[in-house]
Design an enzyme around this catalytic site. Structure first.
Site, PDB file in Angstrom:
ATOM      1  N   GLU A 162     -27.983  14.034 -71.970  1.00 29.36           N
ATOM      2  CA  GLU A 162     -29.334  13.143 -72.537  1.00 29.36           C
ATOM      3  C   GLU A 162     -30.711  13.034 -72.131  1.00 29.36           C
ATOM      4  O   GLU A 162     -31.403  12.258 -72.035  1.00 29.36           O
ATOM      5  CB  GLU A 162     -29.286  12.392 -73.509  1.00 29.36           C
ATOM      6  CG  GLU A 162     -27.856  12.581 -74.813  1.00 29.36           C
ATOM      7  CD  GLU A 162     -27.439  11.659 -75.265  1.00 29.36           C
ATOM      8  OE1 GLU A 162     -27.976  10.155 -75.716  1.00 29.36           O
ATOM      9  OE2 GLU A 162     -26.223  11.586 -76.115  1.00 29.36           O
ATOM     10  N   GLU A 267     -18.625  16.844 -78.792  1.00 26.72           N
ATOM     11  CA  GLU A 267     -18.479  15.410 -79.627  1.00 26.72           C
ATOM     12  C   GLU A 267     -19.399  15.785 -80.996  1.00 26.72           C
ATOM     13  O   GLU A 267     -19.526  15.511 -81.887  1.00 26.72           O
ATOM     14  CB  GLU A 267     -20.160  14.461 -79.392  1.00 26.72           C
ATOM     15  CG  GLU A 267     -20.183  14.189 -77.771  1.00 26.72           C
ATOM     16  CD  GLU A 267     -21.014  13.280 -77.270  1.00 26.72           C
ATOM     17  OE1 GLU A 267     -21.652  12.875 -78.376  1.00 26.72           O
ATOM     18  OE2 GLU A 267     -21.332  13.127 -76.328  1.00 26.72           O
TER      19      GLU A 267
HETATM   20  O1  G3I Z   1     -17.991  -2.912 -77.369  1.00 27.50           O
HETATM   21  C1  G3I Z   1     -18.661  -4.009 -78.395  1.00 27.50           C
HETATM   22  C2  G3I Z   1     -17.646  -5.559 -79.071  1.00 27.50           C
HETATM   23  O2  G3I Z   1     -17.431  -6.652 -77.995  1.00 27.50           O
HETATM   24  C3  G3I Z   1     -19.138  -6.140 -79.291  1.00 27.50           C
HETATM   25  O3  G3I Z   1     -18.609  -7.571 -80.072  1.00 27.50           O
HETATM   26  C4  G3I Z   1     -20.148  -5.235 -80.994  1.00 27.50           C
HETATM   27  C5  G3I Z   1     -21.049  -5.679 -81.555  1.00 27.50           C
HETATM   28  O4  G3I Z   1     -22.311  -5.604 -81.790  1.00 27.50           O
HETATM   29  O5  G3I Z   1     -20.916  -3.961 -79.800  1.00 27.50           O
HETATM   30  C6  G3I Z   1     -19.647  -3.322 -79.637  1.00 27.50           C
HETATM   31  O6  G3I Z   1     -19.997  -2.503 -78.355  1.00 27.50           O
HETATM   32  C7  G3I Z   1     -20.170  -0.879 -79.020  1.00 27.50           C
HETATM   33  C8  G3I Z   1     -19.404   0.362 -78.607  1.00 27.50           C
HETATM   34  O7  G3I Z   1     -20.178   0.981 -79.557  1.00 27.50           O
HETATM   35  C9  G3I Z   1     -17.621   0.240 -78.869  1.00 27.50           C
HETATM   36  O8  G3I Z   1     -17.924  -0.109 -79.923  1.00 27.50           O
HETATM   37  C10 G3I Z   1     -21.623  -1.203 -79.356  1.00 27.50           C
HETATM   38  O9  G3I Z   1     -22.370  -2.100 -80.108  1.00 27.50           O
HETATM   39  C11 G3I Z   1     -22.809   0.268 -79.886  1.00 27.50           C
HETATM   40  O10 G3I Z   1     -23.691   0.598 -79.884  1.00 27.50           O
HETATM   41  C12 G3I Z   1     -21.554   1.574 -79.356  1.00 27.50           C
HETATM   42  O11 G3I Z   1     -21.879   2.697 -79.927  1.00 27.50           O
HETATM   43  C13 G3I Z   1     -21.543   3.939 -78.939  1.00 27.50           C
HETATM   44  C14 G3I Z   1     -23.031   4.492 -78.628  1.00 27.50           C
HETATM   45  O12 G3I Z   1     -23.079   5.653 -78.143  1.00 27.50           O
HETATM   46  C15 G3I Z   1     -24.042   3.482 -77.875  1.00 27.50           C
HETATM   47  O13 G3I Z   1     -23.003   3.670 -76.569  1.00 27.50           O
HETATM   48  C16 G3I Z   1     -20.460   4.745 -79.889  1.00 27.50           C
HETATM   49  O14 G3I Z   1     -19.577   4.120 -79.926  1.00 27.50           O
HETATM   50  C17 G3I Z   1     -20.391   5.644 -79.336  1.00 27.50           C
HETATM   51  O15 G3I Z   1     -19.417   6.871 -80.346  1.00 27.50           O
HETATM   52  C18 G3I Z   1     -21.493   6.871 -78.927  1.00 27.50           C
HETATM   53  O16 G3I Z   1     -21.409   7.798 -78.264  1.00 27.50           O
HETATM   54  C19 G3I Z   1     -22.930   8.421 -78.159  1.00 27.50           C
HETATM   55  C20 G3I Z   1     -22.647   9.807 -76.654  1.00 27.50           C
HETATM   56  O17 G3I Z   1     -21.787   8.284 -76.553  1.00 27.50           O
HETATM   57  C21 G3I Z   1     -23.712  10.653 -76.256  1.00 27.50           C
HETATM   58  N1  G3I Z   1     -23.778  10.953 -76.969  1.00 27.50           N
HETATM   59  C22 G3I Z   1     -24.529  10.290 -78.714  1.00 27.50           C
HETATM   60  C23 G3I Z   1     -22.479   9.607 -79.251  1.00 27.50           C
HETATM   61  C24 G3I Z   1     -23.254   9.458 -80.740  1.00 27.50           C
HETATM   62  O18 G3I Z   1     -24.377   7.863 -80.583  1.00 27.50           O
END
Ligand code: G3I
Length: 373
Positions: A162, A267
Site C-alpha cells: 500500500e 485479499e
Molecule cells: O490483537 C488485538 C487484541 O489484543 C485487542 O484486544 C483488540 C482490540 O481492538 O485488537 C486486536 O488487534 C486487532 C487485530 O486486527 C487482530 O484482530 C486490531 O485492533 C485490528 O486493527 C487488526 O485489524 C487488522 C487490520 O488489517 C489492521 O492490521 C485486520 O484483522 C486485518 O484483516 C487487516 O488486514 C489488512 C491487510 O493487512 C492489508 N490490506 C488491507 C487489509 C484489511 O484492512
C-alpha cells in the site's frame, strides 16, 4: 462439467442435505484446491487462533479447500518486531509450522507497510523522524532477520504494502518522508538478499482505479529497469457489491501482466454493507461511528442480496479462471464470515457476509459453482 447457476447450486446443496446426508458430507466431498489444482493456488488468510489449531471448524475448511496460507496479522511489524532490539516470533513460528504441517504454499505479509507499524520504527526517542541512514539500517535488520528466519520455508513475501495512492502518487508515509520513493527498491533488494529464492510481491488495494493502475505499472517498470526483481503484483480484491466493475478489475490485471510479472488476487472478500464513505478501499485508518442504518442485516442476509453477492463473486472467479495463464494465486481474506475484518471496518460492530463460508462454516453456492463449473 455443465455450468451451474446460482439456483441450481442452491438446489443441489438442498438435495444433498435432504437425502439423509449430514450437514458436513457435501463439504467433505468437494474441494476448491482439487478443482483449481491446474489453474492457480487457492489461498486463505489465517488468524492466530486458526494457526494454533484452536478454531477446529475453520481449520477443517483450511485443510480441505486451500493449498496456500498468508498471515492475516502476525507478521506485521508491531506484532513481530515490537521493539527495536526485540523480535517476537511466537505467532509467526506457529503460522509457518501450521503451513508446513499441511503442505501449504506459505506467504509472508508484510515487510514494509506504513500501517500497524511498530511505533519506534521511523522515529527517535524524542519522536522525531530518524535520518535516512538510520531508517535504512532498521529496514535492513527487519527484513534480513524476518526473511532470513523463514528462508526456504516462506515461499513469497508481500515486500511493500500500500505505498501508492488512488491517483498514482506515492503515499506520504513515514518511509516516504524519510527516504523518498527509494524505500521501495531498497526493500525489494533487501528481501532478495535475505532469501534469493523467495518470490517478491508489491501488494495494494483499489487496484482497479486508473490512477493506481498507472502508478503501480510505473513502479514495476522502474524496478525492472534497475534490475530489481519483482515477481508479482498483488491485487488485494476488497470488493463492494457496486465497486469495482469486473471490466475495470480485468483492465488492471492485464496492465500488470503486460509488464511481465504474475498477478495475484491476494485479499479477496466482498462486503454487502453500505459504505459510510464513498469507495473507501481498504485503508485501515478510515473509521466511522456506529449507525444502526449502516448495519442492515444483523440477523441474516436476505436471499436477493445473497444472490447478488453470489453471482458477482462467481463473475470474479470466472474472470480469474479466464486469465489463469497470468494469475498464479487467488487468496481469500479469511475463512468464514464471522472471521472477517469487514465486520469491524470502517465501522465497528456490524454483521457482514464477505467470504466463501458462512457463519456455520458452510460453503456458499459459489463454492460449488467454482468446483463444478
Ligand atoms: O490483537 C488485538 C487484541 O489484543 C485487542 O484486544 C483488540 C482490540 O481492538 O485488537 C486486536 O488487534 C486487532 C487485530 O486486527 C487482530 O484482530 C486490531 O485492533 C485490528 O486493527 C487488526 O485489524 C487488522 C487490520 O488489517 C489492521 O492490521 C485486520 O484483522 C486485518 O484483516 C487487516 O488486514 C489488512 C491487510 O493487512 C492489508 N490490506 C488491507 C487489509 C484489511 O484492512
Amino acid at each position: 462439467m455443465k455450468k451451474l447457476s446460482y439456483t441450481l447450486a442452491v438446489g443441489w446443496m438442498a438435495a444433498l442435505l435432504c437425502t439423509g446426508c449430514t450437514r458436513q458430507q457435501p463439504v467433505q466431498e468437494i474441494s476448491l484446491k482439487e478443482a483449481l489444482a491446474d489453474k492457480f493456488l487457492i489461498g486463505v488468510a489465517i488468524n492466530s487462533t486458526q494457526a494454533a489449531g484452536r478454531d477446529t471448524a475453520a481449520t477443517r475448511i483450511i485443510r480441505q479447500h486451500f493449498n496456500s496460507i498468508v498471515a492475516e496479522n502476525c507478521m506485521k511489524s508491531e506484532v513481530i518486531h515490537p521493539e527495536e532490539d526485540r523480535y517476537d516470533f511466537t505467532l509467526s513460528d506457529q503460522f509457518v509450522e501450521f503451513g508446513e504441517a499441511n503442505d501449504m504454499y506459505i506467504i509472508g505479509h508484510t515487510l514494509i507497510w506504513h500501517s500497524q507499524l511498530s511505533p519506534w520504527f521511523c522515529v527517535d526517542e524524542a519522536g522525531k523522524n530518524v535520518s535516512p541512514e538510520v531508517l535504512t539500517e532498521r529496514m535492513r535488520d527487519h527484513i534480513h532477520t524476518i526473511v532470513g528466519r523463514y528462508k526456504g520455508r516462506i515461499k513469497g513475501w508481500d515486500v511493500v504494502n500500500e505505498a501508492i495512492e488512488d491517483d498514482g502518487s506515492y503515499r506520504k508515509s513515514k518511509f516516504y518522508e524519510i527516504l523518498g520513493e527509494e524505500f521501495i527498491p531498497m526493500a525489494f533488494r533487501l528481501a532478495q538478499e535475505a532469501d534469493p529464492d523467495a518470490e517478491l510481491y508489491y501488494n495494494d488495494f483499489s487496484m482497479a482505479h486508473p490512477g493506481k493502475r498507472e502508478g503501480v505499472v510505473r513502479l514495476v517498470k522502474q524496478l525492472q529497469e534497475r534490475g530489481i526483481r519483482i515477481d508479482a503484483v498483488g491485487m488485494q480484491g476488497h470488493m463492494q457489491l457496486d465497486f469495482p466493475t469486473v471490466e475495470a478489475f480485468e483492465e488492471s490485471m492485464l496492465a500488470f501482466a503486460a509488464t511481465g510479472v504474475k498477478v495475484m488476487i491476494t485479499e479477496l472478500d466482498m462486503t454487502v454493507l453500505p459504505s459510510p464513505g464513498q469507495h473507501v478501499g481498504a485503508n485501515v485508518e478510515a473509521r466511522f461511528g456506529y449507525e444502526k442504518a449502516m448495519n442492515p442485516y444483523p440477523e441474516e442476509l436476505p436471499e436477493d442480496v445473497s444472490g447478488l453477492w453470489n453471482d458477482r463473486m462467481d463473475d470474479f472467479f470466472k474472470l480469474f479462471l479466464k486469465h489463469r495463464a497470468i494469475v498464479s494465486r487467488v487468496t481469500l481474506w479469511g475463512v468464514a464470515d464471522s472471521d472477517s475484518w469487514r465486520n469491524d471496518w470502517p465501522m465497528e460492530g456490524r454483521t457482514d457476509y464477505p467470504l466463501l463460508f458462512d457463519r456455520n462454516h458452510q460453503p456458499k453456492p459459489v463454492v460449488y459453482q467454482v468446483i463444478y463449473d
